[in-house]
Scaffold this active site. Structure first.
Site, PDB file in Angstrom:
ATOM      1  N   HIS A  83       7.530  -9.424  91.508  1.00 42.81           N
ATOM      2  CA  HIS A  83       7.383  -9.891  92.888  1.00 42.81           C
ATOM      3  C   HIS A  83       6.206  -9.167  93.534  1.00 42.81           C
ATOM      4  CE1 HIS A  83       8.278 -10.750  97.085  1.00 42.81           C
ATOM      5  NE2 HIS A  83       9.067 -11.731  96.647  1.00 42.81           N
ATOM      6  N   ARG A 102       6.103 -14.813  94.333  1.00 41.49           N
ATOM      7  CA  ARG A 102       6.473 -14.898  92.915  1.00 41.49           C
ATOM      8  C   ARG A 102       6.324 -16.329  92.428  1.00 41.49           C
ATOM      9  NH1 ARG A 102      13.034 -14.313  93.283  1.00 41.49           N
ATOM     10  NH2 ARG A 102      13.159 -14.483  95.530  1.00 41.49           N
ATOM     11  N   LYS A 158       7.371 -20.025  93.937  1.00 43.13           N
ATOM     12  CA  LYS A 158       7.901 -19.881  95.287  1.00 43.13           C
ATOM     13  C   LYS A 158       6.824 -20.271  96.298  1.00 43.13           C
ATOM     14  CE  LYS A 158      11.482 -18.600  96.150  1.00 43.13           C
ATOM     15  NZ  LYS A 158      12.734 -17.902  96.355  1.00 43.13           N
ATOM     16  N   ASP A 215       3.541 -17.681 101.917  1.00 39.42           N
ATOM     17  CA  ASP A 215       4.143 -16.978 103.061  1.00 39.42           C
ATOM     18  C   ASP A 215       3.138 -15.930 103.550  1.00 39.42           C
ATOM     19  OD1 ASP A 215       5.514 -15.115 104.652  1.00 39.42           O
ATOM     20  OD2 ASP A 215       7.345 -15.193 103.452  1.00 39.42           O
ATOM     21  N   CYS A 231       3.300 -13.087 104.909  1.00 38.43           N
ATOM     22  CA  CYS A 231       3.453 -11.643 104.654  1.00 38.43           C
ATOM     23  C   CYS A 231       2.830 -11.247 103.313  1.00 38.43           C
ATOM     24  CB  CYS A 231       4.918 -11.213 104.735  1.00 38.43           C
ATOM     25  SG  CYS A 231       5.987 -11.942 103.497  1.00 38.43           S
ATOM     26  N   TYR A 232       2.746 -12.197 102.386  1.00 36.77           N
ATOM     27  CA  TYR A 232       2.148 -11.876 101.086  1.00 36.77           C
ATOM     28  C   TYR A 232       0.622 -11.750 101.176  1.00 36.77           C
ATOM     29  CZ  TYR A 232       6.845 -12.903  99.612  1.00 36.77           C
ATOM     30  OH  TYR A 232       8.217 -12.889  99.501  1.00 36.77           O
ATOM     31  N   ASP A 252       5.280 -16.519 108.876  1.00 37.84           N
ATOM     32  CA  ASP A 252       5.342 -16.902 107.461  1.00 37.84           C
ATOM     33  C   ASP A 252       4.480 -18.165 107.230  1.00 37.84           C
ATOM     34  OD1 ASP A 252       6.306 -18.499 105.343  1.00 37.84           O
ATOM     35  OD2 ASP A 252       8.360 -17.793 105.474  1.00 37.84           O
ATOM     36  N   ASP A 287       7.178 -12.989 113.977  1.00 32.82           N
ATOM     37  CA  ASP A 287       7.939 -11.750 114.143  1.00 32.82           C
ATOM     38  C   ASP A 287       7.024 -10.564 113.835  1.00 32.82           C
ATOM     39  OD1 ASP A 287       7.906 -11.292 111.287  1.00 32.82           O
ATOM     40  OD2 ASP A 287       9.493 -12.790 111.106  1.00 32.82           O
ATOM     41  N   HIS A 299       5.850 -10.185 110.054  1.00 32.82           N
ATOM     42  CA  HIS A 299       4.775 -11.081 109.615  1.00 32.82           C
ATOM     43  C   HIS A 299       3.481 -10.835 110.386  1.00 32.82           C
ATOM     44  CE1 HIS A 299       8.162 -13.187 107.679  1.00 32.82           C
ATOM     45  NE2 HIS A 299       7.229 -13.489 106.787  1.00 32.82           N
TER      46      HIS A 299
END
Ligand SMILES: CC(C)=CCC/C(C)=C/CC/C(C)=C/COP(=O)(O)OP(=O)(O)O
Ligand SMILES: [Zn+2]
Length: 483
Positions: free
Chosen positions: A287, A335, A338, A341, A343-344, A391, A398, A401
């Site tokens: 991940h 990952r 998926k 997003d 945050c990645y 996201d 939030d 993020h």
């Protein structure tokens, strides 16, 4: 020469029929024993195979449509308008990309660091994180956090546990994730009062209790052992300049370990999965968030050009990381299979800063990842109309993020460089490698999609707080005796 069998999707029936019909004619014209090869066509056996596949033919989308592919497609359709148009009505820059909405985000962050109603009580254990995300987002935007300094010192002096480390708040058990977020927040706040509120001796004992016989660290006493623990422990030891020797009461001493670093590199190495990514613990699924923890941990253990290559298969990791960038969205997923997003943008995007430092300057990772596609995703799809980052479109913004979208933007906008000549006056002792990072100017390729005013502040690529906070904190604790 046998032609490779084509899939039914590539060879529609009409084409197959032509091949089958043409065979006799080719046979008549052929004057060798290898007429199929001569003509570059399939042998009867291969033709039978193709015909069989064709008879089984189902439209390819239907064949491969799964719950995952459906939700991926739906996500793409929700995101594309934000990349191609401007549904939020943000001001656009010269590249047609939304400007960084600094004022909206500043207003949102004020609320993040403000007072909370009783409905937020269940989030009390996450208080150090909320403070960290809020403060880090503010510094990334160049906002002054000094007015919060006293509150930060006070908040964390209450959250410090008498036996060492930090919990979510007063009376809560210590945990390495809370400790990590609390220390980074206090390093950002700075100041003698803040630094002096940290009990380094009990912290040393607390982390000593987390050290495991196999080299890794648990997150709390009796809790899970994973790569977050390894990273958080090293962040704390390094920032506070704690002694590397394990306290005498550390359980891992019973197994012959004497140092916090014993067996650690090998333990991280075992977390690299078969596909090149890094997982929480040996044998788990890779991940992006754990990849960052693994790389961060190794970048504290020593210079990344040494430790990353010593403990990881870097080419395989590079392949895994580059597979995380979603197309056409431009952002990252965490990952395989998926969804993209925001945050990645940091958890994976930030890995590039560390990885880049581990490879020769002649092979910059610019060729391996698309900075501008990431920046476009963050600016166009990650910013919320009411402030804060998120996201993806359709989700609420939030603090988490906001922090990690902005950190990802920094990874896209700057080149981070490990240079032993930086800060020669600090970092010569235990775990001193992270004090030798600098920024080698901003990224200035032809494909930049942001205005100069939308470039955010540099972020230390290992600690994810401003450089200055990192260096001042370590300098302060280097001036201390052992305890
Ligand atoms: C330093 C420190 C303590 C770091 C924490 C890192 C972190 C964010 C870990 C979460 C990892 C994880 C498996 C998320 C999956 O969530 P999901 O299944 O909801 O998301 P996904 O579908 O995107 O994988
Ligand atoms: Zn996320």
């Amino acid at each position: 020469m046998a032609i490779p069998l084509r899939t039914s999707a590539q060879a529609p029936s009409s084409q197959l029929q032509e091949i089958l019909d043409g065979t006799d004619r080719f046979e008549e014209l052929s004057d060798t024993d290898n007429e199929y090869e001569d003509m570059g066509i399939a042998t009867p056996e291969e033709q039978a195979n193709i015909a069989y596949l064709d008879s089984m033919r189902i439209p390819i989308r239907e064949t491969y449509e799964t719950d995952t592919s459906k939700v991926e497609e739906k996500t793409r359709q929700a995101i594309l308008p934000y990349l191609e148009e401007n549904p939020n009505d943000f001001t656009l820059n010269a590249y047609g990309v939304p400007r960084l909405q600094r004022e909206l985000h500043a207003t949102m962050l004020k609320k993040v660091l403000g007072d909370y109603t009783h409905q937020y009580a269940p989030m009390d254990a996450s208080r150090p994180w909320i403070v960290y995300w809020g403060l880090q987002s503010m510094t990334a935007l160049g906002l002054d956090i000094y007015p919060h300094q006293k509150r930060i010192a006070h908040t964390f002096s209450l959250a410090q546990h008498p036996t060492g480390g930090y919990g979510g708040g007063f009376g809560q058990l210590p945990h390495l994730a809370c400790t990590y977020a609390a220390l980074l927040s206090m390093a950002m706040a700075g100041g003698t009062e803040t630094y002096e509120s940290i009990n380094r001796k009990t912290m040393w004992h607390f982390i000593g209790r987390m050290k495991q016989a196999d080299g890794g660290f648990t997150m709390c006493e009796g809790g899970e052992e994973d790569i977050r623990g390894a990273f958080c422990a090293l962040v704390a030891i390094s920032l506070l300049n704690l002694p590397l020797d394990l306290p005498q009461d550390a359980p891992a001493r019973m197994s012959g370990l004497t140092s916090f670093t014993d067996g650690l590199g090998d333990w991280v190495s075992q977390c690299q999965s078969w596909d090149g990514g890094i997982s929480a613990a040996p044998g788990n699924e890779a991940h992006g968030a754990y990849a960052f923890c693994g790389l961060g941990c190794l970048s504290i253990l020593g210079p990344p050009e040494e430790t990353l290559h010593k403990y990881l298969d870097v080419p395989l990791l590079t392949h895994w990381l580059s597979s995380r960038q979603c197309s056409p969205e431009g952002g990252y997923n965490g990952r395989t299979n998926k969804l993209v997003d925001g945050c990645y943008s940091h958890w994976v995007g930030g890995c590039w800063s560390l990885l880049e430092a581990s490879v020769s300057s002649t092979s910059p990772s610019t060729t391996l990842w698309n900075r501008t596609a990431l920046a476009r995703y963050i600016l166009a799809a990650g910013q919320d109309k009411k402030g804060g980052l998120k996201d993806k479109p359709g989700k609420h913004p939030d603090a988490y993020h906001t922090c990690y979208n902005l950190a990802g933007l920094s990874a896209a906008q700057y080149r981070y460089v490990y240079d032993e000549d930086v800060n020669k006056d600090i970092g010569s002792g235990n775990l001193g490698a992270p004090y030798h990072w600098k920024t080698n100017g901003g990224y200035a390729g032809d494909d930049v999609v942001w205005d100069p005013e939308d470039v955010i502040r540099t972020v230390h690529p290992v600690f994810i707080i401003p450089y200055r906070s990192v260096y001042e904190c370590r300098r302060y604790f280097e001036s201390k005796e052992r305890f």
